[in-house]
Motif scaffolding. Structure first.
Motif, PDB file in Angstrom:
ATOM      1  N   LEU A   1       4.329  17.912  -3.300  1.00 24.80           N
ATOM      2  CA  LEU A   1       5.186  18.727  -3.829  1.00 24.80           C
ATOM      3  C   LEU A   1       6.059  17.544  -4.702  1.00 24.80           C
ATOM      4  CD1 LEU A   1       8.454  19.332  -2.969  1.00 24.80           C
ATOM      5  CD2 LEU A   1       8.619  17.867  -0.670  1.00 24.80           C
ATOM      6  N   GLU A   2       6.133  16.387  -4.595  1.00 27.27           N
ATOM      7  CA  GLU A   2       6.733  15.534  -4.918  1.00 27.27           C
ATOM      8  C   GLU A   2       5.827  14.917  -6.607  1.00 27.27           C
ATOM      9  OE1 GLU A   2       8.487  12.009  -2.093  1.00 27.27           O
ATOM     10  OE2 GLU A   2       6.760  12.564  -1.169  1.00 27.27           O
ATOM     11  N   GLY A   3       4.367  15.104  -6.680  1.00 29.46           N
ATOM     12  CA  GLY A   3       3.514  14.629  -7.429  1.00 29.46           C
ATOM     13  C   GLY A   3       3.380  13.278  -7.204  1.00 29.46           C
ATOM     14  N   LEU A   4       3.312  12.471  -8.477  1.00 27.31           N
ATOM     15  CA  LEU A   4       3.708  10.591  -8.592  1.00 27.31           C
ATOM     16  C   LEU A   4       4.832  10.779  -7.387  1.00 27.31           C
ATOM     17  CD1 LEU A   4       2.270   7.868  -9.269  1.00 27.31           C
ATOM     18  CD2 LEU A   4       3.545   8.460 -11.411  1.00 27.31           C
ATOM     19  N   LYS A   5       4.426   9.553  -6.944  1.00 28.42           N
ATOM     20  CA  LYS A   5       5.874   8.973  -5.992  1.00 28.42           C
ATOM     21  C   LYS A   5       5.951   7.370  -6.384  1.00 28.42           C
ATOM     22  CE  LYS A   5       8.094   8.725  -1.332  1.00 28.42           C
ATOM     23  NZ  LYS A   5       8.038   9.154  -0.572  1.00 28.42           N
ATOM     24  N   LEU A   6       6.698   6.867  -6.991  1.00 27.17           N
ATOM     25  CA  LEU A   6       6.594   5.342  -5.984  1.00 27.17           C
ATOM     26  C   LEU A   6       7.149   4.734  -5.912  1.00 27.17           C
ATOM     27  CD1 LEU A   6       6.053   4.565 -10.618  1.00 27.17           C
ATOM     28  CD2 LEU A   6       4.753   4.650  -9.007  1.00 27.17           C
ATOM     29  N   ARG A   7       7.656   3.939  -5.369  1.00 24.93           N
ATOM     30  CA  ARG A   7       8.134   3.149  -3.826  1.00 24.93           C
ATOM     31  C   ARG A   7       8.003   1.762  -4.080  1.00 24.93           C
ATOM     32  NH1 ARG A   7       7.905   4.779   2.783  1.00 24.93           N
ATOM     33  NH2 ARG A   7       7.866   2.615   2.891  1.00 24.93           N
ATOM     34  N   LEU A   8       9.264   1.217  -3.992  1.00 26.93           N
ATOM     35  CA  LEU A   8       9.737  -0.304  -3.922  1.00 26.93           C
ATOM     36  C   LEU A   8      10.963  -1.241  -2.638  1.00 26.93           C
ATOM     37  CD1 LEU A   8       8.694  -3.103  -4.801  1.00 26.93           C
ATOM     38  CD2 LEU A   8      10.522  -2.843  -6.529  1.00 26.93           C
TER      39      LEU A   8
ATOM     40  N   SER B   1      -3.061   8.232   2.819  1.00 28.66           N
ATOM     41  CA  SER B   1      -3.671   9.559   3.490  1.00 28.66           C
ATOM     42  C   SER B   1      -3.242  10.507   2.009  1.00 28.66           C
ATOM     43  CB  SER B   1      -2.033   9.224   3.907  1.00 28.66           C
ATOM     44  OG  SER B   1      -2.258   8.750   4.999  1.00 28.66           O
ATOM     45  N   SER B   2      -3.003   9.783   0.896  1.00 28.20           N
ATOM     46  CA  SER B   2      -2.530  11.207   0.255  1.00 28.20           C
ATOM     47  C   SER B   2      -3.857  12.255  -0.253  1.00 28.20           C
ATOM     48  CB  SER B   2      -2.157  10.045  -1.483  1.00 28.20           C
ATOM     49  OG  SER B   2      -1.064   9.627  -1.574  1.00 28.20           O
ATOM     50  N   PHE B   3      -5.423  11.038   0.152  1.00 33.01           N
ATOM     51  CA  PHE B   3      -5.988  12.620  -0.281  1.00 33.01           C
ATOM     52  C   PHE B   3      -6.419  13.261   0.876  1.00 33.01           C
ATOM     53  CE2 PHE B   3      -6.505   8.558  -2.605  1.00 33.01           C
ATOM     54  CZ  PHE B   3      -7.087   8.981  -4.029  1.00 33.01           C
ATOM     55  N   ARG B   4      -5.882  14.470   1.075  1.00 34.70           N
ATOM     56  CA  ARG B   4      -5.650  15.666   2.345  1.00 34.70           C
ATOM     57  C   ARG B   4      -6.119  16.887   1.866  1.00 34.70           C
ATOM     58  NH1 ARG B   4       0.592  15.427   3.332  1.00 34.70           N
ATOM     59  NH2 ARG B   4       0.993  13.493   4.498  1.00 34.70           N
ATOM     60  N   ARG B   5      -6.791  17.724   2.565  1.00 36.17           N
ATOM     61  CA  ARG B   5      -7.724  18.254   2.482  1.00 36.17           C
ATOM     62  C   ARG B   5      -7.093  20.120   3.054  1.00 36.17           C
ATOM     63  NH1 ARG B   5      -8.189  20.884   7.272  1.00 36.17           N
ATOM     64  NH2 ARG B   5      -7.757  20.053   9.139  1.00 36.17           N
ATOM     65  N   GLY B   6      -7.487  21.080   2.700  1.00 30.83           N
ATOM     66  CA  GLY B   6      -7.119  22.304   2.544  1.00 30.83           C
ATOM     67  C   GLY B   6      -6.195  22.681   1.687  1.00 30.83           C
ATOM     68  N   VAL B   7      -4.900  23.318   2.259  1.00 31.70           N
ATOM     69  CA  VAL B   7      -3.648  23.592   1.722  1.00 31.70           C
ATOM     70  C   VAL B   7      -3.041  23.126   2.304  1.00 31.70           C
ATOM     71  CG1 VAL B   7      -2.392  25.295   1.105  1.00 31.70           C
ATOM     72  CG2 VAL B   7      -4.293  26.170   1.072  1.00 31.70           C
ATOM     73  N   ASN B   8      -2.489  21.864   1.149  1.00 30.55           N
ATOM     74  CA  ASN B   8      -1.215  21.361   1.616  1.00 30.55           C
ATOM     75  C   ASN B   8       0.037  21.407   0.876  1.00 30.55           C
ATOM     76  OD1 ASN B   8      -1.528  18.247   3.925  1.00 30.55           O
ATOM     77  ND2 ASN B   8      -3.757  19.003   1.912  1.00 30.55           N
ATOM     78  N   ASN B   9       1.358  22.882   1.196  1.00 27.83           N
ATOM     79  CA  ASN B   9       2.152  23.144   0.389  1.00 27.83           C
ATOM     80  C   ASN B   9       3.405  23.586   1.666  1.00 27.83           C
ATOM     81  OD1 ASN B   9       1.637  25.134   1.407  1.00 27.83           O
ATOM     82  ND2 ASN B   9       1.482  26.503  -0.229  1.00 27.83           N
TER      83      ASN B   9
ATOM     84  N   TYR C   1       1.234  -0.970  -0.024  1.00 30.38           N
ATOM     85  CA  TYR C   1       0.302  -0.272  -0.057  1.00 30.38           C
ATOM     86  C   TYR C   1       0.995   1.688   0.094  1.00 30.38           C
ATOM     87  CZ  TYR C   1       0.802  -0.600   4.673  1.00 30.38           C
ATOM     88  OH  TYR C   1       1.537  -0.958   6.521  1.00 30.38           O
ATOM     89  N   THR C   2       2.236   1.220  -0.114  1.00 28.46           N
ATOM     90  CA  THR C   2       2.753   2.670   0.106  1.00 28.46           C
ATOM     91  C   THR C   2       3.237   2.401  -1.116  1.00 28.46           C
ATOM     92  OG1 THR C   2       5.059   0.889   0.737  1.00 28.46           O
ATOM     93  CG2 THR C   2       4.109   1.652   2.340  1.00 28.46           C
ATOM     94  N   PHE C   3       3.568   1.400  -2.270  1.00 33.84           N
ATOM     95  CA  PHE C   3       4.132   1.667  -3.215  1.00 33.84           C
ATOM     96  C   PHE C   3       3.278   2.638  -4.428  1.00 33.84           C
ATOM     97  CE2 PHE C   3       4.901  -3.069  -3.533  1.00 33.84           C
ATOM     98  CZ  PHE C   3       5.822  -3.555  -2.694  1.00 33.84           C
ATOM     99  N   TYR C   4       2.616   3.432  -4.434  1.00 34.39           N
ATOM    100  CA  TYR C   4       2.087   4.316  -4.744  1.00 34.39           C
ATOM    101  C   TYR C   4       1.694   5.619  -3.968  1.00 34.39           C
ATOM    102  CZ  TYR C   4      -1.244   7.149  -8.212  1.00 34.39           C
ATOM    103  OH  TYR C   4      -2.191   7.932  -9.203  1.00 34.39           O
ATOM    104  N   THR C   5       1.843   6.665  -4.641  1.00 35.09           N
ATOM    105  CA  THR C   5       1.103   7.825  -3.651  1.00 35.09           C
ATOM    106  C   THR C   5       1.649   9.333  -4.201  1.00 35.09           C
ATOM    107  OG1 THR C   5       3.613   8.140  -2.332  1.00 35.09           O
ATOM    108  CG2 THR C   5       1.727   6.707  -0.749  1.00 35.09           C
ATOM    109  N   PHE C   6       1.193   9.866  -3.929  1.00 34.29           N
ATOM    110  CA  PHE C   6       0.755  11.529  -3.990  1.00 34.29           C
ATOM    111  C   PHE C   6       0.729  12.314  -3.196  1.00 34.29           C
ATOM    112  CE2 PHE C   6      -3.311  10.016  -5.478  1.00 34.29           C
ATOM    113  CZ  PHE C   6      -4.051  10.729  -4.720  1.00 34.29           C
ATOM    114  N   ASN C   7       1.307  13.579  -3.599  1.00 36.47           N
ATOM    115  CA  ASN C   7       1.086  14.895  -3.002  1.00 36.47           C
ATOM    116  C   ASN C   7       1.756  15.970  -4.303  1.00 36.47           C
ATOM    117  OD1 ASN C   7       4.556  15.610  -2.336  1.00 36.47           O
ATOM    118  ND2 ASN C   7       4.059  13.875  -1.033  1.00 36.47           N
TER     119      ASN C   7
END
Length: 821
Positions: free
Chosen positions: A449-456, A531-539, A441-447
C-alpha cells in the motif's frame, strides 16, 4: 579444638574441600566453600595434617588442650610423573538392585520432607547474599584499550584453575541482607529487606532494578531437596529427586569423621552424560537423619547447555539444637561464553550465608500481618559502618572496591559514549539528554500500500520532566503519498518515568497509520523492517485514526489495570472494501468505547526495556481480562456493543521432559455489529514464527463474535537429540506446538443470513477470503529446532484443515530469534 582458614599460597584464594585430619586418628573434616574448617577431639592431639590433590601435604605442630585459630597455606606440588598405568578389574553392569549406594539415596529421599527447611513448622533467619559478575579470560593487552586506559585499577588476577580464566574485569556487585519468617501450618512467608546495595549504570540505557532481578533469577536459590533444581534458568533433576535413581548412578566413595558426626561421601553422575543432569558429591549425615550435610554439584561437561562453560554449586548445612539441619552457606559459580570455549566470557558468583536461625517465631500474628514483602526504611542507603556490622561474612576490601571502581568508570566520557552506542544497538534509541530518538528499526519499512515508508520518532525522558512525557513520530508512504503519525502526552501520577514499574499515569494520544485488519488488535502497533517481509497476498489494509485516553495503574502485588476511552475510525484501503449485500459501499466505520483491562501476574519479575518488558518466567499463571462497552452517539460512535475477553498463561516445568507454555483464551461480543468490529483472529503472514499467532492463517481469514482457543508450546531441551551419537554435538533442542481455535458468528451478525450487514471479503476471482468456523476448529501444529547457530529457532509448521480456502499454505518454514542458555 582447632579452626582456621586454608588458602592457596600462590594466589591467596580460599581452598574448599581440603582434607584436615589429626594424624593417627579417624577424626577429619574438609574445608567449606570459603576455606574454613573446624576440628575437635576429646583425646590429646599434637599434629594437624592437610591434604589436597595437586598440592603438597602440610603437617604442623599444635598445642594440646588449647583452642587454636590458624591461617594456613598450601603450595602446589610441581612434581611430574613420567608414566602412569591404570588397571582395573572388570565389573558387572551398573544396577540399582542390591546397590548400597542406591539404598542410601533412597533413605535420603524418604527423609526429604523432614529435612527440607521449607517444611519446618516455624523458622526465622537472616540471609546475606553477595553477587559478583566479572568479564573473564581477558588477554594481557585488554587493559590497554582506550576505554580502560585510565582505569587500570579495575582489573584483577585470578587463579587459572578456577572457573573463568586468569584476568578478570569486575563489572557488577550487589549485596542484600534480608530477614525472613516462614511457617508451615498455615503456609505463610514474610520477607523484610534490611539492606541493599548494587553497582548502578546509566538508567537511561540500563534498567538497574531489572538487571538485578534478571541476575537473581540466573543465580536463584538452589534447594537440593526440590525435585528440580533451577540453575541459569535451566532445570536440572536433583540427585535426591523421587525419580533420581532412574537417571543417576551412585557410588559410596568415602566416609569422613567430623567433630559433629560421621559423613558418608556419595558420588553421583548421569547415566546419560548428555542429559540435563548434574554430577558431584553429597555428604550424608550418618546419624539416622539421612540429612545432606554438604553438597558439591557441577553440570555434566556433555550436557546440552548453550553459552555455559562451567557450573559449580557448593553448599554446607549446619545443625540446630533440635538436631535438624539448615542451609548455612551456599556458593554458586556460573561461567558464560558467547564464542569459543576458551574465549572471553562472564563469570558470576553468588555467595549466600544464613544465620541467626530460630525455630520459634515470637508473636507470629503480628509478624505475618500486612504485606508479605517489606522494605525497611533506609534499606537502599545503608552506611559502610552498617554493612560492616551486619554482614554475615567477611568481604575483602578488593571486592568492596568494585562499587567505587565502576562508579568512576561510568562517569568517564569514553564509557558514556560506549553506553550511547549500546543503547542504540540493544534498545533502538539514541539518548540525547531530555529526548530519545527512535526506535531505529522503524525508520525504514515497506508494503504494497505505502511502498517505501520512512519514519522518524522519539520521546522525552526524565531529564525533560519527571511529570510530563511526550512521544510521537511522523512517517510518509511514497506510494500512497500520505503522512502518518502519532502524538502522545502523559502525566505521571507518581512522579516517575511512565515506562518503569510501577506505572501510574494518565495519557492522551492521537494516531493515524496503516495496518492489516486485526493487526492493531494484537497490542503491537509498531512497524519494523523485519515485518515488511510477508508471504502470500498482502493487499488489504486499513487507514486508522485513533483517539485515546487512558489511566494506567500498577500495584506492588502485580495487579494492574488500564481504564480508558478509544475512538477508532477505520477506512478500507487497496483491495479491502466495506460494502453490504445491497451493494452499498461504506467509506469508514467509527466506534467509540470505554474499556477496562485488568492483569494479574503473581510473583512476576521482569527486565524493563525501552518499549516493553522482558518477563523472567516463573511457575505462576498470568491472568488477563478486558471489557469494552461501545456507545453509539459518543464522539461519533456508530454502534452499541459489549466485548468480553479473558486469557490465562501458565508455564509448566516437567523436569527431564522440558518446559511447556500453555495459554487458553476466549471472548464474547454482544449486539449486532459489522464484521470489522468482531474478533478478527490473530494471523501471521510474515516469515517470523510468532508464539501467540496462527502462523498459517491469513490476515482477515477468520472472524467470530464468540470463540475459545488453546496454545501449547513445548520445549524438550534436547531430551531426544542428546541421545543420538552425532547430532548431540550440535546441542540442538526440540520443540513442538499445537494451536487450535473455534468459534462462530451468531445469526444476527452473519452476512450470509442478513443482506443489510457488511459482506465478507472476496478476492479478484470472486472467491471468498473471509470465513466463520464450520463444525471443526482451526488447527495448526509445528515441530522445530532451537539453538540453531545458537540464536535461531526454526519451525516446520503444518496447517491441518480449512485447506480449501484460497491462497492458504499447508506447510511453512518459520524462524524466530531465540537465545537459550
Amino acid at each position: 579444638m582447632v579452626s582456621g582458614k586454608v588458602k592457596d599460597a600462590s594466589t591467596g584464594r580460599a581452598m574448599p574441600a581440603v582434607t584436615v585430619i589429626f594424624p593417627g586418628s579417624s577424626i577429619s573434616t574438609k574445608t567449606n566453600a570459603q576455606g574454613d574448617f573446624e576440628l575437635k577431639s576429646t583425646a590429646p592431639q599434637h599434629k594437624l595434617q592437610l591434604n589436597y590433590i595437586g598440592f603438597k601435604s602440610l603437617v604442623i605442630n599444635i598445642k594440646s588442650g588449647q583452642a587454636q585459630q590458624l591461617d594456613l597455606e598450601l603450595s602446589e606440588d610441581t612434581q611430574r610423573l613420567n608414566e602412569v598405568n591404570i588397571t582395573t578389574a572388570k565389573h558387572g553392569k551398573y544396577r540399582n538392585k542390591d546397590n548400597p549406594a542406591v539404598a542410601l539415596i533412597r533413605k535420603v529421599i524418604d527423609h526429604k520432607a523432614q529435612n527440607q527447611m521449607g517444611n519446618y513448622p516455624e523458622l526465622s533467619f537472616k540471609q546475606y547474599d553477595r553477587l559478583q559478575v566479572s568479564l573473564n579470560n581477558l588477554k594481557e593487552n585488554f587493559p590497554k584499550k582506550k576505554l580502560f586506559r585510565n582505569h587500570q585499577y579495575l582489573f584483577q588476577k585470578q587463579d587459572s584453575n578456577r572457573i573463568g580464566g586468569k584476568l578478570l574485569l569486575p563489572v557488577y556487585l550487589q549485596e542484600k541482607l534480608v530477614q525472613k519468617y516462614q511457617t508451615k501450618n498455615p503456609d505463610q512467608e514474610k520477607t523484610i529487606l534490611l539492606a541493599n546495595k548494587q553497582v548502578k549504570f546509566d538508567s537511561l540505557v540500563i534498567d538497574n532494578q531489572g538487571l538485578a532481578v534478571y541476575l537473581e533469577r540466573m543465580y536463584e536459590d538452589v534447594d537440593i531437596y526440590d525435585n528440580n533444581v533451577l540453575i541459569a534458568t535451566t532445570q536440572f533433576l536433583s540427585p535426591i529427586a523421587s525419580l533420581a535413581p532412574t537417571f543417576y548412578k551412585y557410588f559410596i566413595s568415602d566416609t569422613i569423621k567430623t567433630s559433629d558426626t560421621r559423613l558418608i561421601e556419595l558420588s553421583f553422575m548421569p547415566r546419560n552424560p548428555a542429559d540435563l543432569l548434574l554430577e558431584g558429591k553429597l555428604y550424608i549425615a550418618d546419624d539416622g537423619s539421612f540429612a545432606v550435610k554438604r553438597v558439591f554439584l557441577t553440570a555434566s561437561n556433555r550436557a546440552n547447555l548453550n553459552f555455559v562453560r562451567g557450573v559449580e554449586v557448593k553448599q554446607e548445612f549446619s545443625q540446630l539444637p533440635n538436631k535438624r539441619y539448615y542451609l548455612h552457606k551456599s556458593n554458586i559459580v556460573l561461567d558464560f561464553s558467547i564464542s569459543k570455549e576458551k574465549g572471553r566470557g562472564f563469570t558470576g558468583e553468588r555467595s549466600q550465608v544464613i544465620d541467626q536461625v530460630e525455630t520459634q517465631i515470637q508473636d507470629p500474628d503480628q509478624i505475618f500481618a500486612g504485606k508479605k514483602q517489606l522494605v525497611a526504611e533506609g534499606a537502599f542507603n545503608r552506611s559502610a559502618s552498617y554493612w560492616s556490622a551486619h554482614r554475615l561474612e567477611q568481604v575483602s576490601d578488593s571486592t568492596l572496591k568494585i562499587y567505587e571502581n565502576i562508579d568512576s568508570l561510568t562517569k568517564g566520557k569514553t564509557f558514556k559514549r560506549a553506553m550511547a552506542v549500546a543503547g542504540i544497538l540493544f534498545n533502538g534509541y539514541y539518548n540525547a539528554g531530555p529526548v530519545e530518538v527512535g526506535p531505529f528499526y522503524t525508520f525504514y519499512t515497506f508494503n504494497s500500500l505505502e511502498g517505501l515508508k520512512l519514519r522518524l520518532g522519539g520521546r522525552t525522558t526524565t531529564a525533560f520532566s519527571t511529570r510530563y512525557y511526550l512521544e510521537g513520530y511522523v512517517g510518509y508512504g511514497f506510494k500512497d503519498e500520505r503522512w502518518k503519525g502519532l502524538a502522545s502526552v502523559a502525566y505521571a501520577l507518581n512522579n516517575k518515568s511512565i515506562y518503569t514499574y510501577p506505572q501510574s499515569f494518565l495519557r492522551a494520544s492521537v494516531q493515524r497509520d496503516t495496518y492489516a485488519p486485526g493487526q492493531e488488535l494484537r497490542g503491537n502497533t509498531e512497524d519494523d523492517f523485519i515485518s515488511s517481509f510477508r508471504r502470500g497476498v498482502n493487499n488489504r489494509f486499513l487507514y486508522n485514526d485513533f483517539y485515546k485516553f487512558e489511566y494506567v495503574q500498577e500495584f506492588e502485588n502485580r495487579l494492574s489495570f488500564n481504564l480508558g476511552f478509544r475512538r477508532w475510525t477505520q477506512r478500507p484501503a487497496l483491495a479491502l472494501d466495506y460494502y453490504d449485500g445491497l451493494g452499498i459501499d461504506k467509506d469508514a466505520i467509527t466506534s467509540s468505547e470505554i474499556n477496562l483491562s485488568i492483569r494479574y501476574a503473581p510473583q512476576e519479575k521482569f527486565y524493563q526495556g525501552k518499549r516493553s518488558r522482558v518477563a523472567v518466567n516463573n511457575r505462576f499463571p498470568i491472568f488477563n481480562f478486558r471489557y469494552a462497552a461501545g456507545i453509539k452517539g459518543l464522539a461519533g460512535g456508530e454502534y452499541d456493543y459489549h466485548n468480553l475477553y479473558g486469557s490465562v498463561n501458565k508455564r509448566f516445568y516437567l523436569s527431564q521432559l522440558g518446559i511447556t507454555d500453555f495459554k487458553v483464551e476466549g471472548g464474547y461480543i454482544f449486539n449486532k455489529l459489522p464484521y470489522p468490529l468482531l474478533a478478527i483472529h490473530k494471523a501471521n503472514q510474515s516469515y517470523a514464527y510468532q508464539i501467540n499467532a496462527f502462523n498459517m492463517m491469513n490476515f482477515l481469514e477468520f472472524v467470530s463474535d464468540h470463540y475459545a482457543s488453546i496454545n501449547v508450546d513445548h520445549g524438550f531441551g534436547g531430551f531426544f537429540l542428546n541421545k543420538l551419537p552425532l547430532l548431540k554435538r550440535l546441542k540442538l533442542r526440540e520443540h513442538a506446538s499445537l494451536k487450535a481455535i473455534y468459534g462462530g458468528v451468531r445469526a444476527e451478525n452473519n452476512p450470509d443470513l442478513d443482506p443489510t450487514l457488511m459482506q465478507f471479503q472476496t478476492n479478484a476471482a470472486g472467491l471468498r477470503t473471509t470465513y466463520t468456523f464450520d463444525r471443526v476448529p482451526y488447527v495448526e501444529g509445528s515441530i522445530g529446532l532451537s539453538n540453531v547457530f545458537k540464536f535461531l529457532r526454526l519451525d516446520l509448521v503444518r496447517r491441518f484443515n480449512y485447506l480449501n480456502h484460497p491462497d492458504v499454505p499447508k506447510w511453512g518454514l518459520r524462524a524466530k530469534f531465540k537465545v537459550d542458555l
